[in-house]
Design a protein around this motif. Structure first.
Motif: not given
Length: 164
Positions: A63-67, A70-73, A92-94, A99-104
């Motif tokens: 699991r690759h966690d990263r912070r 602000a844009f990703e939030k 959060l994992s990448s 997945v959130a970026m794909n949905r948006v």
């Protein structure tokens, strides 16, 4: 030839060639039948044990966690993953962010398609109304040029009056 005899693809023959199938097929003890002859198999098992011991308990070792930025939030909020910005964890994992970026991105594409169709409909309706009123480009250009000619004639008359 073995693949033809077994009526299978060459993949099976390649697998049988890499295993100790032929060595142990005639033996009475058939326990190590499909043991691979690769030299690094035992090393790979040892490294997996070491990695699993060093990983934090209860967490996946890959699991690759990263912070999130602000844009990703904001994207996580727009995607509906979290209700408020305070609910977003520090790490959060990448995959979650991807997945959130794909949905948006998909929502933006749908909105763009809808606005394009709406704009096409508006242009069709306004074009039909202009055709009913006889507001064609040809007529508008002719009126504009007639107006320019009239202005040019009045200017020439004004210059002629001043000259006399």
């Amino acid at each position: 030839m073995l693949g033809w005899v077994l009526e299978s693809k060459p993949l099976v023959t390649g697998f049988l060639r890499r295993t100790n199938f032929w060595k142990y097929s005639r033996a009475t003890n058939v326990q190590p039948l499909f043991r691979m002859r690769r030299a690094l198999c035992h090393k790979a098992e040892d490294t997996q044990k070491v990695v699993s011991q060093t990983a934090a308990p209860g967490r996946s070792q890959f699991r690759h966690d990263r912070r999130p930025t602000a844009f990703e939030k904001k994207i996580l909020l727009w995607a509906g993953r979290f209700k408020k910005e305070e609910d977003i964890p520090d790490l959060l994992s990448s995959e979650v962010i991807k997945v959130a970026m794909n949905r948006v991105r998909i929502r933006i594409c749908y909105a763009t398609m809808a606005l394009t169709l709406l704009g096409c409909l508006v242009m069709i309706i306004s074009g039909k109304q202009a055709a009913r009123r006889d507001d064609t480009l040809l007529r508008l250009n002719m009126e504009k040029k007639a107006k320019w000619r009239a202005e040019a004639e009045t200017e020439q008359e004004a210059v002629a009056v001043k000259a006399q």
